[in-house]
Design an enzyme around this catalytic site. Structure first.
Site, PDB file in Angstrom:
ATOM      1  N   SER A 129       0.713  -1.235  -0.008  1.00 20.31           N
ATOM      2  CA  SER A 129      -0.013   0.049   0.132  1.00 20.31           C
ATOM      3  C   SER A 129       0.982   1.466   0.124  1.00 20.31           C
ATOM      4  O   SER A 129       1.809   1.385   0.686  1.00 20.31           O
ATOM      5  CB  SER A 129      -0.985  -0.042   1.252  1.00 20.31           C
ATOM      6  OG  SER A 129      -1.518   1.120   1.703  1.00 20.31           O
ATOM      7  N   TYR A 153      -1.525  -0.432  11.125  1.00 19.62           N
ATOM      8  CA  TYR A 153      -1.825  -1.091   9.853  1.00 19.62           C
ATOM      9  C   TYR A 153      -0.595  -0.979   9.036  1.00 19.62           C
ATOM     10  O   TYR A 153      -0.248  -1.635   8.339  1.00 19.62           O
ATOM     11  CB  TYR A 153      -3.010  -0.416   9.326  1.00 19.62           C
ATOM     12  CG  TYR A 153      -3.361  -0.557   8.004  1.00 19.62           C
ATOM     13  CD1 TYR A 153      -3.059   0.464   7.030  1.00 19.62           C
ATOM     14  CD2 TYR A 153      -3.466  -1.993   7.367  1.00 19.62           C
ATOM     15  CE1 TYR A 153      -3.190   0.170   5.709  1.00 19.62           C
ATOM     16  CE2 TYR A 153      -3.664  -2.143   6.074  1.00 19.62           C
ATOM     17  CZ  TYR A 153      -3.393  -1.194   5.238  1.00 19.62           C
ATOM     18  OH  TYR A 153      -3.380  -1.512   3.908  1.00 19.62           O
ATOM     19  N   LYS A 157       2.224  -3.336   6.943  1.00 18.66           N
ATOM     20  CA  LYS A 157       2.618  -3.440   5.669  1.00 18.66           C
ATOM     21  C   LYS A 157       4.275  -3.333   5.428  1.00 18.66           C
ATOM     22  O   LYS A 157       4.588  -3.865   4.563  1.00 18.66           O
ATOM     23  CB  LYS A 157       1.812  -2.377   4.814  1.00 18.66           C
ATOM     24  CG  LYS A 157       0.252  -2.764   4.641  1.00 18.66           C
ATOM     25  CD  LYS A 157       0.005  -3.959   3.711  1.00 18.66           C
ATOM     26  CE  LYS A 157      -1.564  -4.221   3.645  1.00 18.66           C
ATOM     27  NZ  LYS A 157      -1.793  -5.374   2.991  1.00 18.66           N
ATOM     28  N   TYR A 181      -0.543  -0.212  -3.853  1.00 23.27           N
ATOM     29  CA  TYR A 181      -1.766   0.404  -4.214  1.00 23.27           C
ATOM     30  C   TYR A 181      -1.900   1.759  -3.615  1.00 23.27           C
ATOM     31  O   TYR A 181      -1.888   1.924  -2.615  1.00 23.27           O
ATOM     32  CB  TYR A 181      -3.053  -0.401  -3.613  1.00 23.27           C
ATOM     33  CG  TYR A 181      -3.332  -1.940  -3.614  1.00 23.27           C
ATOM     34  CD1 TYR A 181      -4.011  -2.598  -2.751  1.00 23.27           C
ATOM     35  CD2 TYR A 181      -2.508  -2.541  -4.841  1.00 23.27           C
ATOM     36  CE1 TYR A 181      -3.974  -3.928  -2.978  1.00 23.27           C
ATOM     37  CE2 TYR A 181      -2.397  -4.109  -4.559  1.00 23.27           C
ATOM     38  CZ  TYR A 181      -3.257  -4.849  -3.868  1.00 23.27           C
ATOM     39  OH  TYR A 181      -3.111  -6.094  -3.872  1.00 23.27           O
TER      40      TYR A 181
HETATM   41  C1  WQD Z   1      -9.355   9.600   0.938  1.00 26.98           C
HETATM   42  C2  WQD Z   1      -9.639  11.219   1.206  1.00 26.98           C
HETATM   43  C3  WQD Z   1      -9.897  11.900   3.488  1.00 26.98           C
HETATM   44  C4  WQD Z   1     -13.641   9.665   4.070  1.00 26.98           C
HETATM   45  C5  WQD Z   1      -6.814   4.563   3.147  1.00 26.98           C
HETATM   46  C6  WQD Z   1      -5.875   3.962   3.875  1.00 26.98           C
HETATM   47  C7  WQD Z   1      -4.603   3.387   2.865  1.00 26.98           C
HETATM   48  C8  WQD Z   1      -5.357   2.392   1.871  1.00 26.98           C
HETATM   49  C9  WQD Z   1      -6.497   3.275   1.047  1.00 26.98           C
HETATM   50  C10 WQD Z   1      -5.554   0.161   2.421  1.00 26.98           C
HETATM   51  C11 WQD Z   1      -8.892  11.845   2.119  1.00 26.98           C
HETATM   52  C12 WQD Z   1     -11.230  11.969   2.572  1.00 26.98           C
HETATM   53  C13 WQD Z   1     -12.576  10.128   3.436  1.00 26.98           C
HETATM   54  C14 WQD Z   1     -14.687  10.472   4.450  1.00 26.98           C
HETATM   55  C15 WQD Z   1     -13.334  12.276   3.521  1.00 26.98           C
HETATM   56  N1  WQD Z   1      -6.112   1.630   2.354  1.00 26.98           N
HETATM   57  N2  WQD Z   1     -12.418  11.578   3.389  1.00 26.98           N
HETATM   58  N3  WQD Z   1     -14.464  12.034   4.136  1.00 26.98           N
HETATM   59  O1  WQD Z   1      -6.953   7.805   3.912  1.00 26.98           O
HETATM   60  O2  WQD Z   1      -6.205   7.917   1.434  1.00 26.98           O
HETATM   61  O3  WQD Z   1      -6.142   5.858   2.378  1.00 26.98           O
HETATM   62  O4  WQD Z   1      -7.377   4.002   2.117  1.00 26.98           O
HETATM   63  O5  WQD Z   1      -4.364   0.058   2.106  1.00 26.98           O
HETATM   64  O6  WQD Z   1      -4.028   2.465   3.467  1.00 26.98           O
HETATM   65  O7  WQD Z   1      -4.800   4.893   4.525  1.00 26.98           O
HETATM   66  O8  WQD Z   1      -8.244   6.761   1.839  1.00 26.98           O
HETATM   67  O9  WQD Z   1     -10.672   6.945   1.290  1.00 26.98           O
HETATM   68  O10 WQD Z   1     -10.026   6.984   3.810  1.00 26.98           O
HETATM   69  O11 WQD Z   1      -9.452   8.960   2.204  1.00 26.98           O
HETATM   70  O12 WQD Z   1     -13.298  13.658   3.316  1.00 26.98           O
HETATM   71  O13 WQD Z   1     -15.628  10.045   4.962  1.00 26.98           O
HETATM   72  O14 WQD Z   1     -11.032  11.279   1.216  1.00 26.98           O
HETATM   73  O15 WQD Z   1      -9.600  12.856   4.342  1.00 26.98           O
HETATM   74  O16 WQD Z   1      -8.481  13.237   1.949  1.00 26.98           O
HETATM   75  P1  WQD Z   1      -6.985   6.935   2.512  1.00 26.98           P
HETATM   76  P2  WQD Z   1      -9.775   7.494   2.378  1.00 26.98           P
END
Ligand code: WQD
Length: 349
Positions: A129, A153, A157, A181
């Site tokens: 990741s 987490y 990884k 990813y």
């Molecule tokens: C994306 C953007 C949030 C939810 C995570 C894990 C990473 C990988 C992918 C496993 C950010 C914003 C989110 C919400 C929002 N997973 N957001 N409101 O944090 O980039 O990555 O998922 O491998 O390890 O850390 O993904 O989709 O949670 O957030 O505003 O209700 O959307 O602040 O800017 P993230 P995400």
């Protein structure tokens, strides 16, 4: 030998990315065995994969820590490689329950690798990741960027990547492709499989689609004061089907390196992203444009641990795996909505 004689063990193959990869493995002529403990997935997904591929899937319900069962499976099948998706992946949960994550993700992977070694299976594709890069110093992020993580987490990884590097350095028979990813989103265009998070989604796209379908009332956008195009977070969203195809390219790469008897590739880490960043607000607007669905939202304070921007340098995947993403943000939104609107309650737990 062609791919038809190649058998692949897919751990976590009932999950979101695993199930999409099973479809592409079958389409590419590989034989697969799926191993999953169903702790964070629904067996219905395998039934849907069988409908889509018109193939019966050999499924074994089991845990990474069950050495006896894994040994039994490796005694029954001559695997060419293992594609390893199985793992816990909720950032928040990992902070609250770190031992659960280290035991399942790290100890579980050690167990799997030991059984592989005992049965002389040395080809491994790891579900890594972009989280291993932490808060990037430079963008786009290259595979040589410094690695650091800020939650248990992400640390699991990173620890697994270090383990795999050491393993490859100890024995040239090991060939490992660690796929980093970025942000997987979207669904198979059949609408039969897709992302089905347990409980309230942590991730953006499933939250958006559950607001659109009426399961959730409003999206909270975490922060609109970041130094980005519109103040909201920027991510490299990649369609899960493009991501799945990246795993086929990785397996094909291992096949090629095994049959050409070239020197071992050892440990090879590669980014799987589109190479371009999209902001949260841009994704919300794209979702409405692609689907006609309004997404109610409000701005909220930043979420702890979030980085402002994160997107990939993808040259290595193009050059070495002959892979690149083809589906765009509208495909991601359209396919997400097709899945969610046809399955408002996911796989109906
Ligand atoms: C994306 C953007 C949030 C939810 C995570 C894990 C990473 C990988 C992918 C496993 C950010 C914003 C989110 C919400 C929002 N997973 N957001 N409101 O944090 O980039 O990555 O998922 O491998 O390890 O850390 O993904 O989709 O949670 O957030 O505003 O209700 O959307 O602040 O800017 P993230 P995400």
């Amino acid at each position: 030998m062609g791919t038809a004689s190649k058998k692949i063990l897919v751990t976590g193959g009932v999950g979101y990315i695993g199930s999409h990869t099973c479809i592409e493995l079958i389409a590419s002529g590989y034989d697969i065995v799926v191993y999953d403990n169903l702790s964070n997935s629904n067996i219905e997904a395998i039934k849907r994969v069988e409908q889509i591929t018109d193939k019966e899937i050999e499924f074994v319900q089991g845990d990474l820590l069950d050495e006896t069962l894994l040994t039994q499976i490796f005694s029954q099948h001559q695997f060419f490689a293992v594609v390893h998706f199985a793992g816990l992946k909720a950032v928040g949960e990992s902070v609250a329950q770190p031992l659960k994550y280290y035991k399942n993700n790290v100890a579980g992977t050690v167990n799997l690798l030991e059984v592989m070694q005992h049965h002389q299976v040395f080809n491994f594709v790891f579900s890594s990741s972009a989280t291993v890069y932490g808060d990037p110093e430079q963008l786009p992020i290259t595979e040589t960027a410094p690695r650091s993580t800020t939650n248990p987490y992400g640390r699991t990884k990173l620890i697994i990547e270090y383990m795999l590097e050491d393993l490859c350095a100890s024995d040239p028979r090991w060939q490992v492709v660690s796929l980093r990813y970025f942000n997987p989103v979207g669904a198979h265009d059949s609408g039969k499989i897709g992302e089905d998070p347990n409980g309230i989604p942590n991730n953006l796209m499933p939250y958006i689609s559950q607001v659109a379908v009426g399961k959730l009332e409003k999206l909270r956008i975490f922060g609109n004061d970041y130094p980005t195009v519109d103040g909201t977070g920027v991510r490299d969203f990649i369609h899960v089907v493009d991501l799945a195809k990246g795993h086929i390219s990785a397996i094909d790469y291992l096949v090629k390196n095994s049959t050409d008897k070239k020197e071992s590739i050892g440990f090879f880490a590669v980014n799987l992203g589109t190479g371009s960043g999209t902001s949260v607000l841009q994704l919300v607007n794209a979702f409405t444009e692609a689907t006609g669905q309004i997404v109610n939202y409000e701005f909220s304070p930043r979420r702890a641990g979030d980085v402002a921007s994160c997107y990939a340098q993808v040259d290595l995947a193009e050059q070495n795996l002959n892979w690149q993403a083809h589906l765009d943000i509208y495909d991601m939104c359209k396919d997400t909505w097709h899945w969610q609107s046809q399955n408002p309650n996911g796989y109906e737990k």
